[in-house]
Design a protein around this motif. Structure first.
Motif, PDB file in Angstrom:
ATOM      1  N   GLN A 128       0.803  -1.294   0.109  1.00 26.36           N
ATOM      2  CA  GLN A 128       0.003   0.165  -0.026  1.00 26.36           C
ATOM      3  C   GLN A 128       0.815   1.241   0.111  1.00 26.36           C
ATOM      4  OE1 GLN A 128      -3.215  -0.078   2.812  1.00 26.36           O
ATOM      5  NE2 GLN A 128      -3.793   1.985   2.714  1.00 26.36           N
ATOM      6  N   SER A 132       1.519   5.139  -3.364  1.00 22.43           N
ATOM      7  CA  SER A 132       1.436   6.635  -3.365  1.00 22.43           C
ATOM      8  C   SER A 132       1.544   7.118  -2.005  1.00 22.43           C
ATOM      9  CB  SER A 132       0.304   7.181  -4.112  1.00 22.43           C
ATOM     10  OG  SER A 132      -0.867   6.823  -3.371  1.00 22.43           O
ATOM     11  N   GLU A 134      -0.387   9.271  -0.425  1.00 26.05           N
ATOM     12  CA  GLU A 134      -1.848   9.303  -0.296  1.00 26.05           C
ATOM     13  C   GLU A 134      -2.362   8.059   0.433  1.00 26.05           C
ATOM     14  OE1 GLU A 134      -6.078  10.727  -1.896  1.00 26.05           O
ATOM     15  OE2 GLU A 134      -4.636  10.045  -3.392  1.00 26.05           O
ATOM     16  N   GLN A 135      -1.885   6.828   0.056  1.00 29.49           N
ATOM     17  CA  GLN A 135      -1.918   5.702   0.684  1.00 29.49           C
ATOM     18  C   GLN A 135      -0.965   5.093   1.686  1.00 29.49           C
ATOM     19  OE1 GLN A 135      -3.321   2.383  -1.644  1.00 29.49           O
ATOM     20  NE2 GLN A 135      -3.677   3.580  -3.664  1.00 29.49           N
ATOM     21  N   ILE A 139      -1.897   4.236   6.140  1.00 29.75           N
ATOM     22  CA  ILE A 139      -1.429   3.063   6.864  1.00 29.75           C
ATOM     23  C   ILE A 139      -0.310   3.422   7.726  1.00 29.75           C
ATOM     24  CG2 ILE A 139       0.557   2.733   5.092  1.00 29.75           C
ATOM     25  CD1 ILE A 139      -1.934  -0.132   6.305  1.00 29.75           C
TER      26      ILE A 139
END
Length: 213
Positions: A128, A132, A134-135, A139
């Motif tokens: 994940q 990017s 953004e991800q 996480i």
């Protein structure tokens, strides 16, 4: 907003100056603003980004209108419609290819920059976070890894810098193409030759003198 505001300005400038003197500097400024994204950081004020976007829009707006008009005016009247359609299609295709290539460059650079920070992390986190920033940030917050979030942000900024450099270089290449192809004197680029002039009818009826025997 910048592109819309620049359209009437460009038409006035082209009436007074050569199209080369208007569009080449404008595209050069656009390239420099694209390269200016290489100076952005995590703490860059939003206003500075908006100013870059505004100048970029103004510059591109000055280029699109005059260059499109020069292309269309260089065609015979019966081909103007087809020429307009082809020009619009090429412009839109170029936009899509530019976004795809720029996004691909940024994605590759981001993945390579963030991978060292993912060593030893669970497979789900690595997959994940490698997609990017953004991800990666959610996480990282979920797994309580602030170091990963910071690494993802730094990798994203690095990817922007590299992508901005490539895009600026391509835009500068476009400015060089305009400098070479646009006319250096008043008028549009050299177009296809028009129909040959008809011979004078009186001269056609006048018989040529026969050669002396």
């Amino acid at each position: 907003m910048g592109a819309l505001a620049a359209a009437p300005i460009a038409s006035r400038l082209v009436r007074r100056l050569l199209i080369r003197l208007v569009t080449v500097p404008a595209l050069t400024v656009a390239a420099l603003t694209m390269g200016g994204y290489g100076l952005l950081g995590l703490d860059t004020p939003l206003l500075r980004i908006e100013l870059l976007l505004l100048v970029q829009g103004l510059s591109i707006g000055v280029v699109i209108g005059p260059v499109t008009a020069a292309l269309i005016s260089n065609l015979p009247l019966e081909q103007a419609g087809a020429g307009s359609a082809v020009t619009n299609t090429v412009r839109q295709t170029g936009s899509v290819i530019g976004i795809a290539v720029g996004g691909t460059i940024m994605s590759i650079v981001y993945r390579r920059a963030v991978e060292p920070s993912l060593e030893g992390a669970p497979a789900a986190v690595r997959e994940q976070a490698a997609v990017s920033a953004e991800q990666a940030c959610p996480i990282a917050a979920t797994t309580h890894q602030p170091v990963l979030a910071r690494a993802a942000d730094d990798a994203f900024i690095h990817a922007i810098h590299v992508g901005a450099g490539w895009i600026a270089a391509v835009a500068l290449l476009g400015a060089v193409v305009l400098l070479i192809t646009l006319p250096s004197a008043s008028g549009t680029t050299t177009g296809p030759a028009g129909p040959a002039p008809e011979p004078d009818r009186e001269e056609a009826r006048t018989p040529e003198p026969r050669a002396a025997a």
